[in-house]
Design a protein around this motif. Structure first.
Motif, PDB file in Angstrom:
ATOM      1  N   LEU A   1      32.090  44.643 -42.579  1.00 21.10           N
ATOM      2  CA  LEU A   1      31.107  44.088 -41.651  1.00 21.10           C
ATOM      3  C   LEU A   1      30.937  44.990 -40.427  1.00 21.10           C
ATOM      4  O   LEU A   1      29.813  45.300 -40.006  1.00 21.10           O
ATOM      5  CB  LEU A   1      31.532  42.681 -41.221  1.00 21.10           C
ATOM      6  N   GLY A   2      32.042  45.429 -39.845  1.00 20.48           N
ATOM      7  CA  GLY A   2      31.989  46.246 -38.646  1.00 20.48           C
ATOM      8  C   GLY A   2      31.557  47.681 -38.888  1.00 20.48           C
ATOM      9  O   GLY A   2      31.269  48.406 -37.941  1.00 20.48           O
ATOM     10  N   ASN A   3      31.511  48.084 -40.145  1.00 20.85           N
ATOM     11  CA  ASN A   3      31.138  49.456 -40.476  1.00 20.85           C
ATOM     12  C   ASN A   3      29.836  49.520 -41.268  1.00 20.85           C
ATOM     13  O   ASN A   3      29.651  50.388 -42.124  1.00 20.85           O
ATOM     14  CB  ASN A   3      32.267  50.123 -41.274  1.00 20.85           C
ATOM     15  N   SER A   4      28.921  48.603 -40.972  1.00 14.71           N
ATOM     16  CA  SER A   4      27.645  48.570 -41.676  1.00 14.71           C
ATOM     17  C   SER A   4      26.556  48.098 -40.731  1.00 14.71           C
ATOM     18  O   SER A   4      26.825  47.654 -39.615  1.00 14.71           O
ATOM     19  CB  SER A   4      27.729  47.640 -42.891  1.00 14.71           C
ATOM     20  N   PHE A   5      25.311  48.192 -41.183  1.00 11.94           N
ATOM     21  CA  PHE A   5      24.194  47.735 -40.362  1.00 11.94           C
ATOM     22  C   PHE A   5      23.041  47.291 -41.259  1.00 11.94           C
ATOM     23  O   PHE A   5      23.019  47.580 -42.463  1.00 11.94           O
ATOM     24  CB  PHE A   5      23.731  48.830 -39.392  1.00 11.94           C
ATOM     25  N   GLY A   6      22.081  46.593 -40.667  1.00 12.22           N
ATOM     26  CA  GLY A   6      20.904  46.150 -41.394  1.00 12.22           C
ATOM     27  C   GLY A   6      21.200  45.019 -42.360  1.00 12.22           C
ATOM     28  O   GLY A   6      22.115  44.213 -42.159  1.00 12.22           O
ATOM     29  N   GLN A   7      20.406  44.945 -43.427  1.00 12.36           N
ATOM     30  CA  GLN A   7      20.593  43.906 -44.433  1.00 12.36           C
ATOM     31  C   GLN A   7      21.941  44.036 -45.130  1.00 12.36           C
ATOM     32  O   GLN A   7      22.487  43.048 -45.626  1.00 12.36           O
ATOM     33  CB  GLN A   7      19.467  43.973 -45.458  1.00 12.36           C
ATOM     34  N   VAL A   8      22.450  45.261 -45.181  1.00 14.83           N
ATOM     35  CA  VAL A   8      23.776  45.472 -45.766  1.00 14.83           C
ATOM     36  C   VAL A   8      24.826  44.714 -44.958  1.00 14.83           C
ATOM     37  O   VAL A   8      25.699  44.039 -45.517  1.00 14.83           O
ATOM     38  CB  VAL A   8      24.101  46.982 -45.829  1.00 14.83           C
ATOM     39  N   ARG A   9      24.729  44.788 -43.636  1.00 18.68           N
ATOM     40  CA  ARG A   9      25.657  44.054 -42.773  1.00 18.68           C
ATOM     41  C   ARG A   9      25.483  42.552 -42.957  1.00 18.68           C
ATOM     42  O   ARG A   9      26.469  41.800 -42.987  1.00 18.68           O
ATOM     43  CB  ARG A   9      25.448  44.443 -41.310  1.00 18.68           C
ATOM     44  N   ASP A  10      24.246  42.099 -43.076  1.00 15.94           N
ATOM     45  CA  ASP A  10      23.991  40.674 -43.306  1.00 15.94           C
ATOM     46  C   ASP A  10      24.651  40.207 -44.599  1.00 15.94           C
ATOM     47  O   ASP A  10      25.176  39.089 -44.671  1.00 15.94           O
ATOM     48  CB  ASP A  10      22.482  40.405 -43.374  1.00 15.94           C
TER      49      ASP A  10
END
Length: 200
Positions: free
Chosen positions: A77-86
């Motif tokens: 979670l802390g190492n991702s962004f965008g829809q991937v993080r969602d």
């Protein structure tokens, strides 16, 4: 509880192995290597990669690993962004392994290759994640910083991208040029080959 992951940085000696050039204008009396030769070398490189021979896989593509860094943790979670993080907010991973390779040839052409392994509790979650990560503009798992391998910060664009699903693990590979001239076809080959590497 915070999880602190160690970063392993390894210097890899070229050992005279990176003989073939990255770009079509590189040295050697024979001139430019045809596109077919990349395809042939990619076949051998994939076989080496599946066997866990990262150095050998890159050598088959005509480059040598100058430096590499590996980080193993669980914070997707802390190492991702965008829809991937969602996606990770709804479906936590069980492990995250990230590898960064600085590769180059004798002519001074260089590239950086990111390999990320994300593992889930079951195959269904892995398949669902694969659909999200493969969608253009959906975000990403953040590659390791270029500073870990002695390079400036690299902006990964996903122009050179490949992913593989193996049971509950998704492997994501990306590549970007770092110096000189690196042919797009070779960058694509690097990602396809690197995505065959087994999880560390």
């Amino acid at each position: 509880m915070a999880f602190v992951a160690a970063v392993l940085v390894v210097l890899a000696g070229a050992g005279g192995a990176g003989g073939a050039a990255l770009n079509s204008g590189a040295s050697g009396g024979g001139g430019a290597a045809p596109v077919e030769s990349i395809s042939v070398r990619k076949w051998d490189a994939k076989r080496a990669a599946r066997g866990g021979d990262t150095d050998g896989a890159m050598r088959h593509l005509g480059v040598a690993i100058a430096k590499q860094a590996l980080k193993q943790e669980t914070d997707c979670l802390g190492n991702s962004f965008g829809q991937v993080r969602d996606f990770f907010a709804r479906t936590p991973c069980t492990s995250l392994d990230r590898l960064l390779l600085a590769v180059g040839d004798h002519a001074g052409n260089a590239a950086v290759v990111s390999v990320v392994w994300v593992t889930f509790p079951g195959r269904n979650q892995a398949r669902q994640f694969d659909r999200v990560i493969d969608e253009q503009g959906s975000g990403d798992v953040k590659p390791l910083s270029g500073g870990l391998v002695g390079l400036p910060e690299i902006g990964f664009t996903a122009r050179h991208y490949w992913s593989e699903t193996n049971d509950t693990t998704i492997t994501i590979a990306e590549a970007e040029p770092a110096a000189g001239q690196v042919e797009p076809d070779l960058l694509d080959a690097m990602t396809e080959v690197a995505a065959q590497l087994p999880r560390p």
